[in-house]
Every structure is written in C-alpha cells, then in structure tokens.
Scaffold this active site. Sequence first.
Site, short mmCIF file in Angstrom:
data_model
loop_
_atom_site.label_atom_id
_atom_site.label_comp_id
_atom_site.label_asym_id
_atom_site.label_seq_id
_atom_site.Cartn_x
_atom_site.Cartn_y
_atom_site.Cartn_z
N LYS A 177 0.84 -1.19 0.00
CA LYS A 177 0.00 0.00 0.00
C LYS A 177 0.87 1.24 0.00
CE LYS A 177 -1.55 2.73 2.93
NZ LYS A 177 -1.64 3.99 2.12
N GLU A 253 12.29 2.37 8.07
CA GLU A 253 13.20 3.48 7.80
C GLU A 253 12.40 4.77 7.96
OE1 GLU A 253 14.53 6.63 6.19
OE2 GLU A 253 14.16 5.59 4.30
N CYS A 287 14.14 12.01 3.22
CA CYS A 287 14.60 11.84 4.61
C CYS A 287 16.10 12.03 4.76
CB CYS A 287 14.19 10.46 5.13
SG CYS A 287 14.81 9.09 4.12
N GLU A 388 12.57 17.81 11.68
CA GLU A 388 12.65 17.54 10.24
C GLU A 388 11.63 18.41 9.50
OE1 GLU A 388 12.92 13.65 7.35
OE2 GLU A 388 11.39 13.63 8.91
#
Length: 487
Positions: A177, A253, A287, A388
């Site tokens: 998905k 991750e 990322c 972030e």
Amino acid sequence: MIYGNMKMWINGEWVNAESGKTFAVKNVTTGEDLGTVPLAGKADVDKAVAAARAAFPVWSGRTANQRSDLLLKMGEKLRNEFGKKEVPPLSAMEHGLPAHLAFGPDVMGASGNFIQAGAYARHIEGHYIPSSSDRMYMLERVPAGVCALITPWNLPFFLMVQKVALSLAAGCTSVLKVPSINAISSLKLAEFLSSFEELPKGAVNIITGPGSTVGTYMAEHPGIDCVGFTGSTETGVEIMKAAAPTLKKLVMELGGKNPAIIFPDANLDRAVEVLGHHQFFNCGQACGSPGRYYIHEDVFDEFLEKYLTHAKHLKVGDPLKPDSDMGPLVSKEHFDNVMKYIGSGKEQGAKLVLGGERLTGPEYDNGYFIPPTVFTDVTPDMKIYREEIFGPVAVMLKWNDEAEVMRLAEDNNYGLTASIWSKNVARALTLGKGLTVGTFSVNSHNFIAAEAPWGGVKASGVGGREGGYQGVLEYTVQKMTTVCLIE
C-alpha cells in the site's frame, strides 16, 4: 483524466473495492484529476492478505535460482521497456519531481533494486554450528512470511520496488500500500508485475486507500508476519503500536535531521554541488536531505556565497518541463507545514537570506511552489534546527570548536545519515565514529544504491536496513535445525 478509472490488483485479478467507493488522484501542479482508484477498506485488506497467505507456500517453495531469474528479468524489462515511458511523467504529476530527473532514481534505481535483489537471492546462506554432543546444528535463513509493505509518497516507484524486490528475493509474499497521492504509480507497478506469468497469483497484492485505516489495519492484521515501512517517525510509532500486539517483525526506515559538517580545508565547490543537490532535489522532500549545516567560521562566508549562487540558479516550475529543477510541494497540507517552519524560523530570530515565500503567477497558482530557502544565524533552540522540515529549507550555523560542533551534531533524536567534509580523511573517519547514525559519508552525502544497505538508528529507524544483501536478510528469520546423530 489521463488514467481513467483504475482497479486494484489482488490475487492476480483487477478488482474494485468491496465498498465500490473510489477517490481521485490529483496532478499536484494543475490540481486536475489524473484518474480515480478504489478506496480500499478492511474487507479488501482481508482479501489481499488471504491471497498472499495462499501464495506463500508456492513462492517460498521456488528455488533461490528461480526467484533470482524472475527478479533479474523484471529489472531488465523495467529498465529497457516499461520504466522509460510510464514512470517519469507519473513522478512529475503525482508528487512534483521533474520528469527529466526522475529517470535516474525512480527508473534506474528501481530496476537496480530488482537486479541486485535477484543477484542476492542466490546467496542467502546459513551455517553449520560445531557441536560437542551427539547432535548436528544447522542455522538457516527462511522467509519471514507474508509482509505488509507501506511506502511513502516521495520517490514512490523506487521505494515500492525496493520493498517488493527484497521481500520476493527472500521468498516472502506481500500486500503493498502506498499513500493516496501515489495511488496510480502503485497500480502501474501492478500492471508491470502482472506481465510476468512466472509470478504466482497473490505473491504481490497492491491496494489503494488511506493509511489511517488501511495501513493501520495491515499493521495489526493477524495474517501479516512482517511490516516493511518507510515514512515519518511519527507514523512509524503508530505502525509499531498497531503491530505490537501480534509481535510482528519490523523493518522501518524513518525520518532524519542530518548534519553536514564543513571543515576549513573542505573542497567547497564540491560540497556546495553535492549538498545543494541533496537539499533541493525533490524539493527537499527526502529523509536523507541535509538537515543542519555546520560551517567553520573561516569559510562560512565563502561557502554561503557559493551556496546561494547555486540555489538561485535552480529553476522552479512545471515538473513536466525539461528546464525545471524543482516542482511543487506534494500537497497543500505539506506546503502549510513547511511554511509554518519557515515562519517559526523568522519568529525565533534566524536570518532568512533566500526564498521563504510561496511563488505566485500563472505558472504557480495551481500548485504549491516554494523556492530554495536558506536561513543563517540559526541556534540549537530553534524548531527549524531540531525538527525535520522535509522541504527546500537549509539551516546554517557557524562553528569554531571541533569538540563542540561534534557534540552539537550528535545532540539530536534522529540518527539517519551524516557527512563530514575535509581533505583530512583520517580526521573525518575518526570523528565520524562518534556520530550515532546509520550511514556516514566523507566528502559525500546520502548516496543510496541498490547494492548498499540504508537505514537509521534512534528515531530514524528500527528493525534493520533496506538495500543490499542486508536488505534481503531483513525479510528472513533464522531457523535452527537439530539432527541427532545416534539412531
């Protein structure tokens, strides 16, 4: 609509959602509908998991060479036929990566994932354990089982293929998905996979729907043995919570706030070229982008001047145009979040030296475009320093004390990647030992390759690595066989 009304791929068949509901996938530049896809629910997940469970003994029963041959065949076809035509335009329209930049990471990278996983499939090894008794011990690696593969919206094709290829190489079956933003990409991958008769029905199932319902249900589903997830740390925590009651194997991750440390003897032109590319590629929606720049005070002004020159020359525009270096951000929600970070930087006293405002005009009004943005005078107490941003925003600090800059670089919850820039490689390697990250680079940054494992520690990942031989092993579990030598 370019792609019309699409269907999901479950048990080798094209199907609608059990509810009959659909949703539209938008062109992020124009706001127009690209196509509609099924809005999956729990009943669709149940069907997909059942198909994957039925296919598991078939696919895991194939020899390593058979699995390898098929994956190698997939890699070659993706590279030479399917990928060139299908993937770059979708990358541009679904999430804003300029099409001319998408071929390398999304097509060649995805093809490399199939090829490398195929090569490693032949070399999944166990070992014999010497015994002092009348028994023989053999430790082998076997497939982890049925996997829920949940991928993010940035570089979707590369990341989808990475998980599918690694899990197939290990002998696993899966339910994949992706975010709704990339739903058409996932179904084009299904179209690609469906062309291989050697792949058993149900070995890979691809469904489309919201992560808050479908993704969470996949993670908690008792028929799922392993969850492979790439995405934000916050979502990763929720996935872990959902998977915890059934104690699933996790390969995750997550986010990053990655330090880049510039020494006075660094090759500044090289550092600007590499770091600037990684900062603004895909609008910084990666990322592994540089999250914090630490620049020695002796070269700060020179580095900044070169960096600003680089950033100013980047063309922000329609990602389908060959001269665009950056497209729009992926959604209004994400745009608003990035703009909040830019606002907080201003409010907390950072100096905005480039960008920072939404671009307007006929070319930009239907998308969410932010140009390269640079802050200086940043301090460790600021949100733009600690969190972030996941956007085209660079934050820069001066340093003059080696011990202090290494302490600052290490003082963060994330641990994905880091780089040190210096001609003194021995010093850089020595200092790098003190950085708690999954990937460390000297005079480079965030180089992801199909043959190399990638992932983080601390808030940047849990459960292992993806990519390379280690990435295949993450989708296996160890099984001990004991043989008594006395009849």
